[in-house]
Design a protein around this motif. Structure first.
Motif, PDB file in Angstrom:
ATOM      1  N   ASP A  19      28.535  14.251 -19.835  1.00  0.00           N
ATOM      2  CA  ASP A  19      28.683  12.921 -20.171  1.00  0.00           C
ATOM      3  C   ASP A  19      29.891  12.478 -20.901  1.00  0.00           C
ATOM      4  O   ASP A  19      29.992  11.324 -21.350  1.00  0.00           O
ATOM      5  CB  ASP A  19      27.582  12.678 -21.031  1.00  0.00           C
ATOM      6  N   GLY A  20      30.792  13.344 -20.866  1.00  0.00           N
ATOM      7  CA  GLY A  20      32.189  12.886 -21.456  1.00  0.00           C
ATOM      8  C   GLY A  20      32.309  13.224 -23.232  1.00  0.00           C
ATOM      9  O   GLY A  20      33.314  12.712 -23.858  1.00  0.00           O
ATOM     10  N   SER A  21      31.253  13.601 -23.523  1.00  0.00           N
ATOM     11  CA  SER A  21      31.082  13.779 -25.286  1.00  0.00           C
ATOM     12  C   SER A  21      32.156  14.828 -25.611  1.00  0.00           C
ATOM     13  O   SER A  21      32.657  15.592 -24.850  1.00  0.00           O
ATOM     14  CB  SER A  21      29.707  13.837 -25.800  1.00  0.00           C
ATOM     15  N   LYS A  22      32.219  15.177 -27.165  1.00  0.00           N
ATOM     16  CA  LYS A  22      32.776  16.212 -27.381  1.00  0.00           C
ATOM     17  C   LYS A  22      32.715  17.466 -26.927  1.00  0.00           C
ATOM     18  O   LYS A  22      31.405  17.729 -26.677  1.00  0.00           O
ATOM     19  CB  LYS A  22      32.592  15.996 -29.051  1.00  0.00           C
ATOM     20  N   ASP A  23      33.653  18.508 -26.768  1.00  0.00           N
ATOM     21  CA  ASP A  23      33.128  19.901 -26.440  1.00  0.00           C
ATOM     22  C   ASP A  23      32.158  20.502 -27.293  1.00  0.00           C
ATOM     23  O   ASP A  23      32.424  20.174 -28.558  1.00  0.00           O
ATOM     24  CB  ASP A  23      34.564  20.674 -26.395  1.00  0.00           C
ATOM     25  N   ILE A  24      31.366  21.360 -26.761  1.00  0.00           N
ATOM     26  CA  ILE A  24      30.357  21.988 -27.474  1.00  0.00           C
ATOM     27  C   ILE A  24      30.646  23.372 -27.545  1.00  0.00           C
ATOM     28  O   ILE A  24      30.618  24.335 -26.783  1.00  0.00           O
ATOM     29  CB  ILE A  24      28.972  21.735 -26.748  1.00  0.00           C
ATOM     30  N   PHE A  25      30.495  23.821 -28.869  1.00  0.00           N
ATOM     31  CA  PHE A  25      30.581  25.256 -29.137  1.00  0.00           C
ATOM     32  C   PHE A  25      29.264  26.259 -28.664  1.00  0.00           C
ATOM     33  O   PHE A  25      28.462  25.592 -28.875  1.00  0.00           O
ATOM     34  CB  PHE A  25      30.828  25.360 -30.840  1.00  0.00           C
ATOM     35  N   PHE A  26      29.606  27.534 -28.223  1.00  0.00           N
ATOM     36  CA  PHE A  26      28.556  28.275 -27.778  1.00  0.00           C
ATOM     37  C   PHE A  26      28.984  29.724 -28.295  1.00  0.00           C
ATOM     38  O   PHE A  26      30.150  29.940 -28.424  1.00  0.00           O
ATOM     39  CB  PHE A  26      28.132  28.023 -26.408  1.00  0.00           C
ATOM     40  N   ARG A  85      17.052  19.015 -31.036  1.00  0.00           N
ATOM     41  CA  ARG A  85      17.541  19.640 -29.480  1.00  0.00           C
ATOM     42  C   ARG A  85      17.681  18.386 -28.753  1.00  0.00           C
ATOM     43  O   ARG A  85      16.942  17.660 -28.367  1.00  0.00           O
ATOM     44  CB  ARG A  85      16.496  20.394 -28.866  1.00  0.00           C
ATOM     45  N   VAL A  86      18.745  18.482 -27.898  1.00  0.00           N
ATOM     46  CA  VAL A  86      19.095  17.422 -26.822  1.00  0.00           C
ATOM     47  C   VAL A  86      19.460  18.306 -25.560  1.00  0.00           C
ATOM     48  O   VAL A  86      20.428  19.182 -25.854  1.00  0.00           O
ATOM     49  CB  VAL A  86      20.240  16.575 -27.308  1.00  0.00           C
ATOM     50  N   MET A  87      18.891  18.076 -24.569  1.00  0.00           N
ATOM     51  CA  MET A  87      19.390  18.880 -23.102  1.00  0.00           C
ATOM     52  C   MET A  87      20.425  18.025 -22.558  1.00  0.00           C
ATOM     53  O   MET A  87      21.028  17.070 -22.829  1.00  0.00           O
ATOM     54  CB  MET A  87      18.303  18.618 -22.321  1.00  0.00           C
ATOM     55  N   GLY A  88      21.556  19.044 -22.101  1.00  0.00           N
ATOM     56  CA  GLY A  88      22.819  18.624 -21.398  1.00  0.00           C
ATOM     57  C   GLY A  88      23.211  19.503 -20.247  1.00  0.00           C
ATOM     58  O   GLY A  88      22.682  20.531 -20.042  1.00  0.00           O
ATOM     59  N   ASP A  89      24.201  19.260 -19.795  1.00  0.00           N
ATOM     60  CA  ASP A  89      24.751  20.067 -18.700  1.00  0.00           C
ATOM     61  C   ASP A  89      26.440  19.718 -18.823  1.00  0.00           C
ATOM     62  O   ASP A  89      26.781  18.785 -19.303  1.00  0.00           O
ATOM     63  CB  ASP A  89      24.402  19.826 -17.248  1.00  0.00           C
ATOM     64  N   GLY A  90      27.336  20.753 -18.425  1.00  0.00           N
ATOM     65  CA  GLY A  90      28.416  20.528 -18.154  1.00  0.00           C
ATOM     66  C   GLY A  90      29.191  21.941 -17.503  1.00  0.00           C
ATOM     67  O   GLY A  90      28.437  22.610 -16.885  1.00  0.00           O
ATOM     68  N   VAL A  91      30.522  21.909 -17.803  1.00  0.00           N
ATOM     69  CA  VAL A  91      31.184  23.058 -17.406  1.00  0.00           C
ATOM     70  C   VAL A  91      31.987  23.942 -18.380  1.00  0.00           C
ATOM     71  O   VAL A  91      32.400  23.230 -19.506  1.00  0.00           O
ATOM     72  CB  VAL A  91      32.532  22.653 -16.452  1.00  0.00           C
ATOM     73  N   VAL A  92      31.771  25.471 -18.232  1.00  0.00           N
ATOM     74  CA  VAL A  92      32.349  26.062 -19.460  1.00  0.00           C
ATOM     75  C   VAL A  92      34.041  25.822 -19.412  1.00  0.00           C
ATOM     76  O   VAL A  92      34.785  26.228 -18.337  1.00  0.00           O
ATOM     77  CB  VAL A  92      31.992  27.452 -18.978  1.00  0.00           C
ATOM     78  N   LYS A  93      34.488  25.362 -20.327  1.00  0.00           N
ATOM     79  CA  LYS A  93      35.685  25.163 -20.368  1.00  0.00           C
ATOM     80  C   LYS A  93      36.592  26.160 -20.871  1.00  0.00           C
ATOM     81  O   LYS A  93      37.739  26.489 -20.496  1.00  0.00           O
ATOM     82  CB  LYS A  93      35.979  23.947 -21.629  1.00  0.00           C
ATOM     83  N   TRP A  94      36.085  26.974 -21.824  1.00  0.00           N
ATOM     84  CA  TRP A  94      36.915  28.115 -22.400  1.00  0.00           C
ATOM     85  C   TRP A  94      36.011  29.129 -23.065  1.00  0.00           C
ATOM     86  O   TRP A  94      34.926  28.849 -23.635  1.00  0.00           O
ATOM     87  CB  TRP A  94      37.718  27.585 -23.559  1.00  0.00           C
ATOM     88  N   TYR A  95      36.415  30.352 -22.277  1.00  0.00           N
ATOM     89  CA  TYR A  95      35.369  31.386 -23.083  1.00  0.00           C
ATOM     90  C   TYR A  95      36.278  32.450 -23.497  1.00  0.00           C
ATOM     91  O   TYR A  95      36.926  33.148 -22.743  1.00  0.00           O
ATOM     92  CB  TYR A  95      34.221  32.100 -21.876  1.00  0.00           C
ATOM     93  N   ASN A  96      36.235  33.459 -24.502  1.00  0.00           N
ATOM     94  CA  ASN A  96      36.773  34.476 -25.048  1.00  0.00           C
ATOM     95  C   ASN A  96      35.770  35.544 -24.938  1.00  0.00           C
ATOM     96  O   ASN A  96      34.833  35.819 -25.987  1.00  0.00           O
ATOM     97  CB  ASN A  96      37.376  34.507 -26.276  1.00  0.00           C
TER      98      ASN A  96
END
Length: 107
Positions: free
Chosen positions: A64-71, A41-52
């Motif tokens: 942090d500019g890394s690759k988008d993360i699936f959820f 596990r690694v903690m992070g924060d960001g913005v919801v880019k897309w949600y269906n």
């Protein structure tokens, strides 16, 4: 006598199938077997880019500019419905299916 031999062979085959199923092994991306792999596990924060909402999954753009993360919706804290553009914190895990976000909550 034939019935006894048949029963012995059938019992032996059943035991070998059960023992083969009890060995739980996963494979890494190269296909090599990995035993006792636990997700990190690694903690992070960001913005919801897309949600269906119909399919109950989406992607988070990491701050942090890394690759988008699936959820998936089931990985959000109880009562939180993700909205595109909302800031969130999450735990990022890497398991045998890849990288995904869990424990998603609003900031």
């Amino acid at each position: 006598m034939k019935k006894v031999k048949f029963l012995i062979v059938a019992a032996f085959m059943a035991m070998s199938v059960i023992s083969a199923k009890s060995e739980v092994k996963t494979k890494d991306k190269e296909g090599d077997k990995v035993e006792n792999s636990s997700p990190t596990r690694v903690m992070g924060d960001g913005v919801v880019k897309w949600y269906n909402p119909a399919r109950k999954f989406g992607f988070i753009a990491a701050s942090d500019g890394s690759k988008d993360i699936f959820f998936q919706l089931r990985d959000c804290k109880k009562g939180f419905i993700p909205v595109e553009g909302s800031r969130v914190s999450y735990s990022k895990i890497s398991d045998n299916k890849g990288i995904r976000a869990i424990d998603i909550q609003p900031l």
